[in-house]
Design a protein around this motif. Structure first.
Motif, short mmCIF file in Angstrom:
data_model
loop_
_atom_site.label_atom_id
_atom_site.label_comp_id
_atom_site.label_asym_id
_atom_site.label_seq_id
_atom_site.Cartn_x
_atom_site.Cartn_y
_atom_site.Cartn_z
N PHE A 173 38.61 -17.24 -17.31
CA PHE A 173 38.35 -17.39 -15.87
C PHE A 173 36.95 -16.96 -15.50
O PHE A 173 36.36 -17.48 -14.56
CB PHE A 173 39.35 -16.57 -15.07
CG PHE A 173 40.66 -17.25 -14.87
CD1 PHE A 173 40.72 -18.64 -14.77
CD2 PHE A 173 41.84 -16.53 -14.76
CE1 PHE A 173 41.93 -19.28 -14.58
CE2 PHE A 173 43.05 -17.16 -14.58
CZ PHE A 173 43.09 -18.55 -14.49
N SER A 197 35.83 -19.85 -13.22
CA SER A 197 35.88 -19.77 -11.76
C SER A 197 34.51 -19.92 -11.09
O SER A 197 34.43 -20.56 -10.04
CB SER A 197 36.64 -18.54 -11.25
OG SER A 197 36.47 -17.46 -12.09
N THR A 200 33.60 -22.48 -7.93
CA THR A 200 33.06 -22.10 -6.62
C THR A 200 31.61 -22.49 -6.42
O THR A 200 31.15 -22.54 -5.29
CB THR A 200 33.16 -20.57 -6.43
OG1 THR A 200 32.55 -19.92 -7.54
CG2 THR A 200 34.60 -20.13 -6.32
N ALA A 216 40.21 -23.60 -3.53
CA ALA A 216 39.86 -23.20 -4.89
C ALA A 216 41.05 -22.53 -5.57
O ALA A 216 41.34 -22.77 -6.73
CB ALA A 216 38.64 -22.27 -4.87
N VAL A 264 43.12 -23.62 -8.96
CA VAL A 264 43.29 -22.76 -10.13
C VAL A 264 44.78 -22.56 -10.44
O VAL A 264 45.18 -22.54 -11.61
CB VAL A 264 42.55 -21.42 -9.94
CG1 VAL A 264 42.95 -20.41 -11.00
CG2 VAL A 264 41.06 -21.64 -9.98
N ALA A 305 42.03 -14.32 -10.55
CA ALA A 305 41.29 -15.54 -10.27
C ALA A 305 40.88 -15.56 -8.80
O ALA A 305 39.76 -15.92 -8.46
CB ALA A 305 42.13 -16.77 -10.60
N TYR A 340 37.82 -13.38 -8.40
CA TYR A 340 36.63 -14.08 -8.93
C TYR A 340 36.19 -15.17 -7.95
O TYR A 340 35.01 -15.35 -7.69
CB TYR A 340 36.95 -14.75 -10.26
CG TYR A 340 36.97 -13.87 -11.48
CD1 TYR A 340 36.38 -12.62 -11.50
CD2 TYR A 340 37.57 -14.33 -12.65
CE1 TYR A 340 36.41 -11.84 -12.65
CE2 TYR A 340 37.60 -13.56 -13.81
CZ TYR A 340 37.01 -12.31 -13.79
OH TYR A 340 37.03 -11.56 -14.93
N LEU A 341 37.16 -15.92 -7.44
CA LEU A 341 36.83 -17.06 -6.58
C LEU A 341 36.21 -16.59 -5.27
O LEU A 341 35.24 -17.18 -4.79
CB LEU A 341 38.08 -17.89 -6.29
CG LEU A 341 38.67 -18.64 -7.48
CD1 LEU A 341 40.01 -19.27 -7.11
CD2 LEU A 341 37.72 -19.71 -7.99
N CYS A 370 30.83 -11.51 -11.36
CA CYS A 370 32.23 -11.40 -11.79
C CYS A 370 32.32 -10.55 -13.05
O CYS A 370 33.22 -9.72 -13.19
CB CYS A 370 32.82 -12.78 -12.08
SG CYS A 370 33.10 -13.77 -10.61
#
Lengths: 243, 191
Positions: free
Chosen positions: A64, A68, A72, A106, A110, A146, A149-150, A174
């Motif tokens: 990820f 990710s 994004t 997003a 995912v 996730a 991170y997003l 991240c």
């Protein structure tokens, strides 16, 4: 919060999801995720000889980490570069609605990708007895991780119009947020900072959940992390008007 | 319909707009004419509340655009200068998205898209992806997007640049037609 408000978010969300599947991004992303994930997992699976999915959930944060930011990076940068941001933000929608819709878009994407990896626990269940607690915990943790991170990547994308910069900066951010609570970093850190670093790091909370221990502390931590960066994102978007 | 009072906008040290006063009444067509950098686009961006003014006030139908921008934006249809469109959508998908976000009722959306597509001459390309369209058609999609919710005010930033003479006169006819009942502001540097 009325019905119209949520409806607008829903329409914006629909447009975001459409954007993934109208371009090759979605298919390449899903393909890479499944191939890399399954390959790395099955590489050692038969050596261990255990019907255990822990190695897969230990891998997920790293996969990820690279994927990710790829999701994004375009979300704001592309809108800025092509100028569609001007059109989007002169519609009767609030900045917050757009930010939330982009984030949920997003996240949905995912989650769809992640759900396709469910073939893994099913295959393993044919071979031996799978302990479903950690599997469910692992998926739940992966979704929250996730999401974090997003939200961080989305915020970084709003700072630039260049997608490559958005990708690389999101990757670095991240990585930093994930690694700060990892054991091998904590060994080298000054003793007084250890509890704080452990608390801030995305990774240490993930390892709790993926063991099957679903603690509200971890869920609240992830939710506040996500909310913080969405809020900052909305502030950045708002600031365009005052430059 | 639009009331601008002592409007000013500064970027760092340069003043783009200073003490602009103007009033547009319902049913009027107002043209902004001027060289590049005159502040035409800036004024439009402030009326549509994409940018905030540094001083002064803008009222759209009595609503201050910085105080209640959601309401004022709902009354405006806007075509930005660069005609930004979502390239990977099809014309129909795009117009449907606009209709939904603009709050047109579900059972009217199909009919309204048909009407708008007909008015803007888009019927033949409605199923095509936007990135395959020529400049003229893109401009029409932009215009269709702006008139979708039958706004009381239409703001068009250089709607005729990059079009051939036939298309220019078509677009002008369309603006005239719309301007009979609506307030239109548009800018141009060619008359």
């Amino acid at each position: 919060m009325n019905k119209e408000y949520l409806k607008t978010i829903y329409y914006l969300l629909k447009k975001e999801i459409m954007a993934y599947f109208n371009s090759p991004i979605a298919y390449i992303f899903i393909g890479v995720f499944l191939v890399v994930g399954n390959f790395l997992f099955f590489k050692n699976f038969f050596l261990y000889g255990q019907a255990n999915l822990r190695p897969y959930f230990d891998l997920l944060p790293w996969i990820f980490l690279f994927l990710s930011p790829a999701v994004t990076m375009r979300l704001w940068a592309e809108e800025k570069k092509s100028g569609t941001i001007e059109f989007l933000l002169t519609l009767p929608v609030s900045d917050w609605q757009v930010v939330v819709a982009k984030f949920l878009g997003a996240l949905c994407f995912v989650v769809i990708t992640l759900s396709l990896s469910f073939t893994l626990p099913i295959s393993v269940a044919f071979i031996g007895d799978v302990d479903w607690g950690p599997v469910i915990g692992g998926y739940l943790g992966a979704i929250f991780l996730a999401g974090s991170y997003l939200s961080l990547g989305l915020f970084i994308s709003s700072l630039t119009k260049n997608q490559i910069i958005a990708f690389l900066m999101a990757l670095v951010a991240c990585f930093a947020a994930f690694i700060i609570g990892a054991d091998f970093v904590l060994y080298g850190a000054p003793q007084i900072f250890v509890p704080l670093m452990k608390f801030i790091g995305l990774g240490s909370h993930f390892s709790n959940i993926s063991k099957g221990v679903i603690d509200t502390k971890d869920l609240i931590y992830y939710s506040s992390f996500i909310f913080l960066f969405l809020w900052l994102n909305a502030r950045v978007i708002e600031a365009r008007a005052w430059k | 319909m639009i009331e601008i009072k002592n409007l000013s906008k500064r970027f760092a040290s340069t003043a783009v707009l200073e003490d602009l006063n103007l009033e547009v009444k319902k049913g009027e067509i107002l043209g902004f004419l001027g060289p590049n950098g005159a502040g035409k686009t800036t004024t439009m961006k402030i009326i549509t509340s994409f940018w905030a003014p540094s001083g002064g006030s803008v009222k759209v139908d009595g609503i201050d655009v910085t105080e209640d921008s959601q309401k004022s934006r709902a009354k405006i249809g806007y075509l930005p200068e660069t005609v930004p469109l979502y390239e990977d959508m099809r014309v129909y998908e795009y117009l449907k998205f606009i209709a939904e976000v603009r709050g047109i009722e579900k059972d009217r959306i199909k009919k309204r898209i048909k009407e708008v597509a007909h008015d803007c001459g888009l019927s033949s390309v409605i199923r095509k992806p936007i990135d395959e369209l020529s400049k003229g058609y893109r401009q029409r999609v932009g215009l269709a997007q702006a008139i979708m919710h039958e706004p009381e005010i239409l703001i068009l930033d250089e709607p005729t640049t990059g079009l051939d003479p036939n298309q220019i006169s078509e677009i002008r006819e369309l603006i005239k037609k719309i301007g009979k009942e609506k307030t239109v502001i548009f800018s141009t540097h060619i008359l």
